[in-house]
Design a protein around this motif. Structure first.
Motif, PDB file in Angstrom:
ATOM      1  N   TYR A 101       3.213  -0.121  -5.615  1.00 53.66           N
ATOM      2  CA  TYR A 101       4.629  -0.431  -5.839  1.00 53.66           C
ATOM      3  C   TYR A 101       5.521   0.631  -5.188  1.00 53.66           C
ATOM      4  O   TYR A 101       6.558   0.312  -4.604  1.00 53.66           O
ATOM      5  CB  TYR A 101       4.933  -0.485  -7.334  1.00 53.66           C
ATOM      6  CG  TYR A 101       4.516  -1.750  -8.049  1.00 53.66           C
ATOM      7  CD1 TYR A 101       4.707  -3.002  -7.482  1.00 53.66           C
ATOM      8  CD2 TYR A 101       3.959  -1.701  -9.327  1.00 53.66           C
ATOM      9  CE1 TYR A 101       4.349  -4.166  -8.157  1.00 53.66           C
ATOM     10  CE2 TYR A 101       3.595  -2.854 -10.016  1.00 53.66           C
ATOM     11  CZ  TYR A 101       3.793  -4.081  -9.426  1.00 53.66           C
ATOM     12  OH  TYR A 101       3.443  -5.227 -10.100  1.00 53.66           O
ATOM     13  N   GLN A 102       5.136   1.886  -5.337  1.00 55.30           N
ATOM     14  CA  GLN A 102       5.968   2.965  -4.793  1.00 55.30           C
ATOM     15  C   GLN A 102       6.194   2.791  -3.297  1.00 55.30           C
ATOM     16  O   GLN A 102       7.326   2.836  -2.807  1.00 55.30           O
ATOM     17  CB  GLN A 102       5.321   4.315  -5.055  1.00 55.30           C
ATOM     18  CG  GLN A 102       6.057   5.471  -4.369  1.00 55.30           C
ATOM     19  CD  GLN A 102       5.324   6.778  -4.552  1.00 55.30           C
ATOM     20  OE1 GLN A 102       5.276   7.317  -5.642  1.00 55.30           O
ATOM     21  NE2 GLN A 102       4.725   7.287  -3.493  1.00 55.30           N
ATOM     22  N   TRP A 103       5.118   2.561  -2.549  1.00 59.71           N
ATOM     23  CA  TRP A 103       5.279   2.471  -1.097  1.00 59.71           C
ATOM     24  C   TRP A 103       5.925   1.160  -0.684  1.00 59.71           C
ATOM     25  O   TRP A 103       6.645   1.100   0.324  1.00 59.71           O
ATOM     26  CB  TRP A 103       3.935   2.676  -0.391  1.00 59.71           C
ATOM     27  CG  TRP A 103       3.421   4.079  -0.580  1.00 59.71           C
ATOM     28  CD1 TRP A 103       2.244   4.453  -1.161  1.00 59.71           C
ATOM     29  CD2 TRP A 103       4.076   5.307  -0.198  1.00 59.71           C
ATOM     30  NE1 TRP A 103       2.129   5.818  -1.175  1.00 59.71           N
ATOM     31  CE2 TRP A 103       3.232   6.368  -0.598  1.00 59.71           C
ATOM     32  CE3 TRP A 103       5.287   5.601   0.416  1.00 59.71           C
ATOM     33  CZ2 TRP A 103       3.568   7.707  -0.380  1.00 59.71           C
ATOM     34  CZ3 TRP A 103       5.622   6.934   0.629  1.00 59.71           C
ATOM     35  CH2 TRP A 103       4.770   7.966   0.241  1.00 59.71           C
ATOM     36  N   CYS A 104       5.693   0.088  -1.429  1.00 60.63           N
ATOM     37  CA  CYS A 104       6.370  -1.171  -1.112  1.00 60.63           C
ATOM     38  C   CYS A 104       7.877  -1.013  -1.256  1.00 60.63           C
ATOM     39  O   CYS A 104       8.647  -1.424  -0.390  1.00 60.63           O
ATOM     40  CB  CYS A 104       5.859  -2.294  -2.029  1.00 60.63           C
ATOM     41  SG  CYS A 104       4.174  -2.823  -1.681  1.00 60.63           S
ATOM     42  N   VAL A 105       8.309  -0.401  -2.351  1.00 58.02           N
ATOM     43  CA  VAL A 105       9.746  -0.199  -2.569  1.00 58.02           C
ATOM     44  C   VAL A 105      10.296   0.838  -1.589  1.00 58.02           C
ATOM     45  O   VAL A 105      11.422   0.710  -1.098  1.00 58.02           O
ATOM     46  CB  VAL A 105      10.015   0.214  -4.036  1.00 58.02           C
ATOM     47  CG1 VAL A 105      11.465   0.627  -4.226  1.00 58.02           C
ATOM     48  CG2 VAL A 105       9.661  -0.937  -4.979  1.00 58.02           C
ATOM     49  N   PHE A 106       9.507   1.846  -1.294  1.00 52.42           N
ATOM     50  CA  PHE A 106       9.915   2.885  -0.338  1.00 52.42           C
ATOM     51  C   PHE A 106      10.344   2.261   1.002  1.00 52.42           C
ATOM     52  O   PHE A 106      11.301   2.719   1.631  1.00 52.42           O
ATOM     53  CB  PHE A 106       8.729   3.827  -0.123  1.00 52.42           C
ATOM     54  CG  PHE A 106       9.037   5.098   0.625  1.00 52.42           C
ATOM     55  CD1 PHE A 106       9.589   6.195  -0.022  1.00 52.42           C
ATOM     56  CD2 PHE A 106       8.728   5.220   1.977  1.00 52.42           C
ATOM     57  CE1 PHE A 106       9.843   7.385   0.669  1.00 52.42           C
ATOM     58  CE2 PHE A 106       8.978   6.404   2.676  1.00 52.42           C
ATOM     59  CZ  PHE A 106       9.542   7.480   2.015  1.00 52.42           C
ATOM     60  N   ALA A 107       9.634   1.211   1.413  1.00 55.74           N
ATOM     61  CA  ALA A 107       9.937   0.578   2.704  1.00 55.74           C
ATOM     62  C   ALA A 107      11.381   0.107   2.756  1.00 55.74           C
ATOM     63  O   ALA A 107      12.116   0.417   3.691  1.00 55.74           O
ATOM     64  CB  ALA A 107       8.976  -0.587   2.959  1.00 55.74           C
ATOM     65  N   CYS A 108      11.808  -0.634   1.733  1.00 57.64           N
ATOM     66  CA  CYS A 108      13.163  -1.197   1.801  1.00 57.64           C
ATOM     67  C   CYS A 108      14.215  -0.248   1.251  1.00 57.64           C
ATOM     68  O   CYS A 108      15.358  -0.269   1.699  1.00 57.64           O
ATOM     69  CB  CYS A 108      13.238  -2.553   1.099  1.00 57.64           C
ATOM     70  SG  CYS A 108      13.047  -2.498  -0.681  1.00 57.64           S
ATOM     71  N   GLU A 169      -8.343   1.388   1.923  1.00 53.24           N
ATOM     72  CA  GLU A 169      -8.169  -0.065   1.980  1.00 53.24           C
ATOM     73  C   GLU A 169      -6.768  -0.435   2.452  1.00 53.24           C
ATOM     74  O   GLU A 169      -5.779   0.081   1.938  1.00 53.24           O
ATOM     75  CB  GLU A 169      -8.420  -0.686   0.598  1.00 53.24           C
ATOM     76  CG  GLU A 169      -9.824  -0.455   0.046  1.00 53.24           C
ATOM     77  CD  GLU A 169     -10.894  -1.161   0.862  1.00 53.24           C
ATOM     78  OE1 GLU A 169     -10.586  -2.221   1.454  1.00 53.24           O
ATOM     79  OE2 GLU A 169     -12.029  -0.638   0.925  1.00 53.24           O
ATOM     80  N   PHE A 170      -6.711  -1.361   3.403  1.00 56.28           N
ATOM     81  CA  PHE A 170      -5.448  -1.936   3.846  1.00 56.28           C
ATOM     82  C   PHE A 170      -4.821  -2.708   2.680  1.00 56.28           C
ATOM     83  O   PHE A 170      -5.524  -3.372   1.921  1.00 56.28           O
ATOM     84  CB  PHE A 170      -5.732  -2.875   5.019  1.00 56.28           C
ATOM     85  CG  PHE A 170      -4.537  -3.634   5.516  1.00 56.28           C
ATOM     86  CD1 PHE A 170      -3.608  -3.024   6.343  1.00 56.28           C
ATOM     87  CD2 PHE A 170      -4.344  -4.964   5.173  1.00 56.28           C
ATOM     88  CE1 PHE A 170      -2.508  -3.733   6.821  1.00 56.28           C
ATOM     89  CE2 PHE A 170      -3.250  -5.685   5.639  1.00 56.28           C
ATOM     90  CZ  PHE A 170      -2.339  -5.063   6.467  1.00 56.28           C
ATOM     91  N   SER A 171      -3.494  -2.620   2.546  1.00 59.07           N
ATOM     92  CA  SER A 171      -2.808  -3.355   1.461  1.00 59.07           C
ATOM     93  C   SER A 171      -1.446  -3.840   1.938  1.00 59.07           C
ATOM     94  O   SER A 171      -0.999  -3.516   3.048  1.00 59.07           O
ATOM     95  CB  SER A 171      -2.622  -2.460   0.233  1.00 59.07           C
ATOM     96  OG  SER A 171      -1.558  -1.553   0.453  1.00 59.07           O
ATOM     97  N   GLY A 172      -0.779  -4.585   1.062  1.00 58.30           N
ATOM     98  CA  GLY A 172       0.568  -5.055   1.361  1.00 58.30           C
ATOM     99  C   GLY A 172       1.542  -3.926   1.640  1.00 58.30           C
ATOM    100  O   GLY A 172       2.524  -4.108   2.372  1.00 58.30           O
ATOM    101  N   ALA A 173       1.284  -2.751   1.081  1.00 60.21           N
ATOM    102  CA  ALA A 173       2.158  -1.608   1.347  1.00 60.21           C
ATOM    103  C   ALA A 173       2.145  -1.260   2.835  1.00 60.21           C
ATOM    104  O   ALA A 173       3.166  -0.851   3.392  1.00 60.21           O
ATOM    105  CB  ALA A 173       1.729  -0.407   0.508  1.00 60.21           C
TER     106      ALA A 173
ATOM    107  N   SER B  65      12.690   4.307  -8.450  1.00 63.39           N
ATOM    108  CA  SER B  65      13.002   3.802  -9.791  1.00 63.39           C
ATOM    109  C   SER B  65      12.495   2.381 -10.013  1.00 63.39           C
ATOM    110  O   SER B  65      11.962   2.069 -11.084  1.00 63.39           O
ATOM    111  CB  SER B  65      14.517   3.875 -10.051  1.00 63.39           C
ATOM    112  OG  SER B  65      15.250   3.036  -9.178  1.00 63.39           O
ATOM    113  N   VAL B  66      12.650   1.522  -9.007  1.00 63.28           N
ATOM    114  CA  VAL B  66      12.223   0.131  -9.193  1.00 63.28           C
ATOM    115  C   VAL B  66      10.697   0.049  -9.310  1.00 63.28           C
ATOM    116  O   VAL B  66      10.157  -0.692 -10.138  1.00 63.28           O
ATOM    117  CB  VAL B  66      12.752  -0.740  -8.036  1.00 63.28           C
ATOM    118  CG1 VAL B  66      12.102  -2.115  -8.032  1.00 63.28           C
ATOM    119  CG2 VAL B  66      14.268  -0.869  -8.144  1.00 63.28           C
ATOM    120  N   ALA B  67      10.003   0.834  -8.515  1.00 61.08           N
ATOM    121  CA  ALA B  67       8.539   0.829  -8.568  1.00 61.08           C
ATOM    122  C   ALA B  67       8.034   1.299  -9.935  1.00 61.08           C
ATOM    123  O   ALA B  67       7.083   0.736 -10.488  1.00 61.08           O
ATOM    124  CB  ALA B  67       7.970   1.711  -7.459  1.00 61.08           C
TER     125      ALA B  67
END
Lengths: 215, 175
Positions: A101-108, A169-173, B65-67
């Protein structure tokens, strides 16, 4: 006998914008989808029909038999959840899921804004400035560059000793941050970060990436 | 032990609110932004950008924060604060969660940083650029009260939704 329900997944995109994230994820997951091009140059994103789907008038948007949604990061999270057998996300509730979640949100939330600030103030054609008539602002361009630098250094430190953001492992992040790195490549910002360049070059070898980006 | 690194009333309040909703037992560490504690090496080891919030447990440390909220809600399914994985409702849940940090925050922060925090003659490029390109997707502000339609994302919302009437009573962050 009732006919089987048509399982259409419709992607509204304009390559090579952030809609590439969805296209890449759809290709990784092997989802059968149809593509609708939303011509940003000709204002199709501001048509009533498209605004009904994406009220901001930007791409991407995704429509399925069951729902319609927008926000590139949110769509990738959802698509990957719907295909657990593809293993592109860690188990829900696990510590690895927190990093995901952290890296997914980091992107946007961290990467896209400074890259776009730099792009808007250096490379965006003046005919397409927002608002109309605005000029490139070198102070904003520099701010984009320096904000990106702080974030690129963090990513470089993480990717320096592993193959992917979550480890082996490759992931959605990697899809989501990977497209930010694509944007950083288009603007030239990535050039100062050899670890990110190497990482992105490795991602570009993936067949799904090549199908999505038309290599 | 669960540790929240926060500085109220910034975006760390999202995480704090979620912890309170879920009834999680946690320890709060206030990271003073005016005093630069966010740039201290021991905090940057937790959050390399030097902003709040960050969250640490026995098994992981994360920021954004969202994560953090997404993760906390997943860890407490009995609280029923997130739809089932893979459901259509989960799509809307992800959409609005991401919308908050990627659409609302940049637009509101433009307004807040220029009208509420930066000094009038600040060199802040966003302030100098008043009415200009804005930082992001046509978002711009003016010296007059914000009205519906002044930002690209705002066109579709009624004025009262957008009006920034909340008095900023928190500590001021120096330029």
């Amino acid at each position: 006998m009732t006919p089987p329900r048509t399982q259409t997944t419709e992607l509204y995109e304009w390559p090579p914008t952030r809609s590439q994230r969805e296209k890449w994820a759809l290709e990784e997951l092997g989802i059968d989808y149809s593509s609708h091009l939303v011509d940003l140059q000709n204002g199709q994103q501001d048509s009533g029909a498209y605004l009904a789907l994406q009220p901001l008038g930007v791409v991407p948007a995704l429509k399925t038999a069951d729902y319609a949604m927008f926000e590139s990061v949110a769509i990738v999270l959802q698509l990957i959840d719907e295909h657990p057998a593809k293993n592109l996300a860690p188990a829900v509730g696990s510590p690895e899921r927190a990093s995901y979640y952290q890296w997914c949100v980091f992107a946007c939330a961290e990467l896209d804004s400074p890259i776009m600030m730099f792009f808007d103030n250096t490379m965006r054609p003046l005919a397409h400035m927002r608002p109309a008539g605005a000029q490139h602002d070198s102070a904003l361009a520099e701010r984009g560059r320096s904000d990106f630098a702080a974030r690129a250094q963090i990513l470089s430190a993480v990717l320096g000793d592993r193959d992917y953001l979550l480890g082996r492992e490759f992931s959605g992040a990697d899809i989501l941050v990977g497209h930010s790195c694509f944007m950083a490549g288009v603007t030239g910002l990535i050039g100062d970060y050899p670890v990110l360049e190497a990482d992105h070059a490795r991602l570009q070898q993936r067949p799904a990436y090549q199908r999505a980006y038309g290599h | 032990m669960k540790e929240l690194f926060e500085f109220p009333p910034t975006r760390s309040n999202r995480t704090k609110w979620a912890l309170e909703e879920l009834g999680v037992d946690y320890t709060s560490h206030v990271v003073s932004l005016p005093n630069g504690e966010n740039n201290a090496a021991n905090y940057k080891a937790i959050h390399p950008l030097g902003v709040v919030p960050a969250y640490r447990t026995a098994t992981f440390t994360i920021f954004e924060s969202v994560a953090i909220v997404l993760q906390l809600l997943d860890e407490h399914p009995a609280a029923g604060l997130a739809p089932a994985i893979g459901s259509p409702e989960r799509a809307a849940y992800y959409q609005w969660s991401v919308f908050s940090c990627c659409e609302l925050d940049p637009a509101l922060f433009d307004v807040m940083s220029t009208r509420c925090i930066c000094r009038p003659n600040s060199a802040c490029p966003r302030l100098r650029n008043a009415g200009g390109t804005g930082s992001r997707r046509g978002v711009r502000f003016s010296q007059t009260p914000l009205k519906a339609g002044t930002t690209s994302w705002a066109r579709h919302f009624p004025a009262p939704t957008l009006r920034w009437d909340i008095p900023v009573t928190g500590r001021r962050i120096p330029d």
